[in-house]
Design a protein around this motif. Structure first.
Motif, mmCIF file in Angstrom:
data_model
loop_
_atom_site.group_PDB
_atom_site.id
_atom_site.type_symbol
_atom_site.label_atom_id
_atom_site.label_comp_id
_atom_site.label_asym_id
_atom_site.label_seq_id
_atom_site.Cartn_x
_atom_site.Cartn_y
_atom_site.Cartn_z
ATOM 1 N N PRO A 14 12.566 11.113 -34.604
ATOM 2 C CA PRO A 14 13.322 12.034 -34.371
ATOM 3 C C PRO A 14 13.854 11.858 -33.346
ATOM 4 C CG PRO A 14 11.516 13.356 -34.403
ATOM 5 C CD PRO A 14 10.551 12.177 -34.572
ATOM 6 N N LEU A 15 15.846 12.184 -33.072
ATOM 7 C CA LEU A 15 15.911 11.299 -31.782
ATOM 8 C C LEU A 15 16.716 12.990 -31.285
ATOM 9 C CD1 LEU A 15 17.308 8.925 -30.807
ATOM 10 C CD2 LEU A 15 19.402 9.143 -31.576
ATOM 11 N N ILE A 16 16.140 13.185 -30.319
ATOM 12 C CA ILE A 16 15.848 14.300 -29.143
ATOM 13 C C ILE A 16 16.324 13.928 -27.994
ATOM 14 C CG2 ILE A 16 15.138 16.334 -28.264
ATOM 15 C CD1 ILE A 16 14.554 16.271 -31.092
ATOM 16 N N GLY A 17 17.880 14.577 -27.861
ATOM 17 C CA GLY A 17 18.448 14.140 -26.833
ATOM 18 C C GLY A 17 18.085 15.235 -25.326
ATOM 19 N N GLN A 18 19.418 14.849 -24.444
ATOM 20 C CA GLN A 18 19.442 15.771 -23.190
ATOM 21 C C GLN A 18 19.451 17.276 -23.945
ATOM 22 O OE1 GLN A 18 19.536 14.990 -19.754
ATOM 23 N NE2 GLN A 18 18.333 13.552 -19.949
ATOM 24 N N ALA A 19 18.900 18.140 -23.002
ATOM 25 C CA ALA A 19 18.791 18.877 -23.070
ATOM 26 C C ALA A 19 17.901 19.608 -24.434
ATOM 27 C CB ALA A 19 19.930 20.303 -23.665
ATOM 28 N N ASN A 20 17.561 19.071 -25.199
ATOM 29 C CA ASN A 20 16.677 19.008 -26.827
ATOM 30 C C ASN A 20 18.132 19.762 -28.061
ATOM 31 O OD1 ASN A 20 13.708 19.279 -25.896
ATOM 32 N ND2 ASN A 20 13.834 21.016 -25.419
ATOM 33 N N ARG A 21 18.583 18.455 -26.975
ATOM 34 C CA ARG A 21 19.431 17.979 -28.641
ATOM 35 C C ARG A 21 19.183 17.435 -29.720
ATOM 36 N NH1 ARG A 21 22.339 15.598 -25.733
ATOM 37 N NH2 ARG A 21 24.062 15.051 -26.499
ATOM 38 N N PHE A 22 19.110 17.902 -30.825
ATOM 39 C CA PHE A 22 18.581 17.126 -31.785
ATOM 40 C C PHE A 22 20.276 16.338 -32.734
ATOM 41 C CE2 PHE A 22 17.327 17.349 -37.078
ATOM 42 C CZ PHE A 22 16.590 16.064 -36.728
ATOM 43 N N LEU A 23 19.701 15.184 -32.409
ATOM 44 C CA LEU A 23 20.442 14.108 -33.110
ATOM 45 C C LEU A 23 20.749 13.512 -34.190
ATOM 46 C CD1 LEU A 23 21.092 13.117 -29.038
ATOM 47 C CD2 LEU A 23 22.278 14.763 -30.275
ATOM 48 N N GLY A 24 19.667 13.079 -34.357
ATOM 49 C CA GLY A 24 19.168 12.497 -35.812
ATOM 50 C C GLY A 24 17.595 11.654 -35.560
ATOM 51 N N ALA A 25 17.677 10.546 -36.503
ATOM 52 C CA ALA A 25 16.682 9.746 -36.313
ATOM 53 C C ALA A 25 16.386 8.619 -36.483
ATOM 54 C CB ALA A 25 15.359 10.899 -37.580
ATOM 55 N N ILE A 26 15.609 7.779 -36.081
ATOM 56 C CA ILE A 26 15.794 6.383 -36.390
ATOM 57 C C ILE A 26 14.855 5.672 -36.880
ATOM 58 C CG2 ILE A 26 15.174 4.173 -34.596
ATOM 59 C CD1 ILE A 26 17.035 5.957 -32.788
ATOM 60 N N ALA A 27 15.493 4.619 -37.266
ATOM 61 C CA ALA A 27 13.840 4.130 -38.230
ATOM 62 C C ALA A 27 13.927 3.092 -38.338
ATOM 63 C CB ALA A 27 14.193 4.532 -39.887
ATOM 64 N N ILE A 28 12.633 2.562 -37.684
ATOM 65 C CA ILE A 28 12.339 1.011 -37.408
ATOM 66 C C ILE A 28 11.271 0.371 -38.803
ATOM 67 C CG2 ILE A 28 11.010 -0.769 -35.746
ATOM 68 C CD1 ILE A 28 11.687 1.118 -33.601
ATOM 69 N N PHE A 29 11.791 -0.654 -38.700
ATOM 70 C CA PHE A 29 10.652 -1.442 -40.082
ATOM 71 C C PHE A 29 10.466 -3.006 -40.418
ATOM 72 C CE2 PHE A 29 14.895 -2.630 -42.700
ATOM 73 C CZ PHE A 29 15.605 -1.050 -42.080
ATOM 74 N N TRP A 30 9.750 -3.386 -40.684
ATOM 75 C CA TRP A 30 9.018 -4.883 -41.093
ATOM 76 C C TRP A 30 9.266 -5.332 -42.052
ATOM 77 C CZ3 TRP A 30 7.783 -1.454 -37.716
ATOM 78 C CH2 TRP A 30 7.243 -1.548 -36.132
ATOM 79 N N GLU A 31 8.742 -6.051 -43.075
ATOM 80 C CA GLU A 31 8.861 -6.388 -44.163
ATOM 81 C C GLU A 31 7.239 -6.157 -44.237
ATOM 82 O OE1 GLU A 31 11.936 -10.220 -45.800
ATOM 83 O OE2 GLU A 31 10.311 -9.178 -47.020
ATOM 84 N N ALA A 32 6.168 -6.153 -45.182
ATOM 85 C CA ALA A 32 5.094 -6.437 -44.815
ATOM 86 C C ALA A 32 4.730 -7.372 -44.371
ATOM 87 C CB ALA A 32 4.152 -5.267 -45.991
ATOM 88 N N ASP A 33 5.238 -8.747 -45.330
ATOM 89 C CA ASP A 33 3.790 -9.720 -45.307
ATOM 90 C C ASP A 33 4.572 -10.627 -44.138
ATOM 91 O OD1 ASP A 33 7.036 -10.336 -45.911
ATOM 92 O OD2 ASP A 33 6.189 -11.415 -48.240
ATOM 93 N N GLU A 34 5.554 -10.300 -43.610
ATOM 94 C CA GLU A 34 6.509 -10.626 -42.184
ATOM 95 C C GLU A 34 5.230 -10.705 -40.777
ATOM 96 O OE1 GLU A 34 9.451 -9.389 -41.096
ATOM 97 O OE2 GLU A 34 10.948 -11.612 -41.969
ATOM 98 N N ARG A 35 3.889 -9.605 -40.650
ATOM 99 C CA ARG A 35 3.378 -9.149 -39.116
ATOM 100 C C ARG A 35 2.508 -10.654 -39.044
ATOM 101 N NH1 ARG A 35 0.487 -3.925 -39.466
ATOM 102 N NH2 ARG A 35 -0.416 -4.326 -41.690
#
Lengths: 279, 131
Positions: B110-131
């Motif tokens: 989750p993306l939590i900003g200043q003053a605990n404002r809930f701003l959304g979420a971020i996903a980081i991802f990879w192709e499984a066979d790329e690691r």
């Protein structure tokens, strides 16, 4: 509302004959409403002269701090109303993730940096943390929003009747928006500046200086013109002059920027003592 | 909204410079941005899709489990992070516009900003066979 510039310099007070015309005091702007109510934007060293110029029996002052870097705070301890019994002083500014505004202010207003602590001030002091919902102070409607600058920093949009002022003395909108090629709603500060009658905005650097200082939280004059044009403001004031720029440097830089950008809006460099009547 | 919050603006800016696929949504799950590396995996350019609601992006990339069974939006790590407001990780398969089936590992927070404002979420991802 009437707007008066008491400190226009950025980063460090810069007194001396070579900066006497644009001024050497750091950020401080006074806003007076139609009913006489006084707002003070930032507490740089310019606030000392402002405090001396205010009526001794003024009942209330509201100080709006964009952030707590020293050049926006250094004059606070020398602001006469803070030491005047019976004056209501309201200070509005950003907290950090873990520290309240009071705790952050106390880091400066306490020994060894300053001999007097917050609780010893003689005024009737109230602290308010921003950003929050729209702030109403008398006839003023004020919006604070976080903008692109290191450490929690807000810009302010102040509206009274049909008049609007946007104040963003430390702001690097180009950092988050790649030369403003993204949609406007992705540009830091756009929402505050949109259509303002007067925009007082960071313009600390030349383009070549900015290239060496990307990420420091400030703007080149050309970027400021781009931003103000994007936001459709009516009048732009270059603010937060770099301490290394003399009056002659600023004259030259301003002339070059006008020639390069040919702005469609009114642009001027901030000068201590400048006043603006917004209606 | 006249303007995105500064934390979201800076997140997009950071994502645009990273060679790691990143996907950003607002508190309602609406897609706000994904970067160039994410485009290569998702098979769509962001300029083609633009911002879109979760009901749309949750199906357009045809998410499924490793057995090929379609996943509803609420089973996606990004949506789970959004709803639980806690970091979440998982492995899913997607079929992008290029019709290639890819297994991807996702870490979402989750993306939590200043003053605990809930701003959304971020996903980081990879192709499984790329690691």
């Amino acid at each position: 509302m009437k707007v008066t510039l008491w400190g226009t310099r950025g980063s460090l007070p810069t007194p001396g004959p070579e900066t006497a015309r644009y001024g050497g005091n750091t950020s401080c702007v006074q806003v007076v409403g139609a009913d006489g109510r006084v707002l003070v934007l930032d507490a740089g060293t310019g606030i000392r002269r402002l405090g001396a110029a205010l009526p001794i029996d003024i009942p209330r002052i509201d100080i709006l701090l964009t952030h707590l870097h020293m050049d926006h705070l250094q004059g606070l301890g020398f602001f006469r109303p803070l030491r005047t019994r019976g004056v209501q002083v309201h200070i509005w500014g950003p907290a950090s993730v873990l520290l309240s505004l009071r705790a952050r202010l106390a880091r400066y207003l306490s020994p060894p940096l300053f001999p007097v602590v917050l609780r010893e001030l003689e005024c009737d002091l109230t602290l308010h943390q921003v950003p929050a919902q729209e702030i109403r102070i008398g006839n003023f409607r004020i919006t604070a929003q976080l903008i692109c600058h290191p450490d929690p920093t807000v810009g302010f949009r102040i509206v009274e009747g049909n008049a609007s002022l946007t104040y963003m003395p430390d702001h690097e909108p180009a950092l988050g928006s790649r030369d403003f090629s993204v949609p406007r709603d992705w540009v830091s500060g756009y929402g505050l500046a949109r259509g303002a009658d007067l925009l007082i905005h960071d313009a600390q650097y030349t383009q070549s200086e900015y290239a060496q200082r990307v990420g420091w939280g400030h703007s080149a004059m050309t970027q400021t013109v781009q931003f103000a044009t994007l936001a459709g403001v009516k009048q732009l004031v270059f603010f937060h002059h770099d301490p290394s720029h003399s009056d002659r440097d600023l004259d030259r830089m301003f002339a070059e920027v006008l020639e390069q950008t040919n702005p469609s809006i009114t642009v001027s460099p901030a000068m201590e003592g400048d006043t603006f009547d917004l209606r | 909204m006249v303007q995105k919050e500064i934390e979201v603006i800076l997140a997009r800016h950071l994502a645009s410079y990273l060679a790691t696929p990143i996907f950003i949504v607002d508190p309602e799950g609406n897609l706000l941005y994904y970067n160039e590396y994410a485009e290569a995996i998702l098979g769509y350019r962001f300029n083609e899709t633009g911002e879109m609601p979760v009901s749309e992006w949750g199906t357009i990339f045809q998410p499924m489990d490793k057995h090929g069974i379609p996943l509803s939006a609420e089973k996606l790590p990004l949506v789970m992070a959004l709803e639980s407001k806690h970091p979440t990780s998982g492995t899913i398969c997607i079929r992008g516009l290029d019709n290639v089936l890819r297994q991807i590992e996702i870490f979402a927070f989750p993306l939590i900003g200043q003053a605990n404002r809930f701003l959304g979420a971020i996903a980081i991802f990879w192709e499984a066979d790329e690691r």
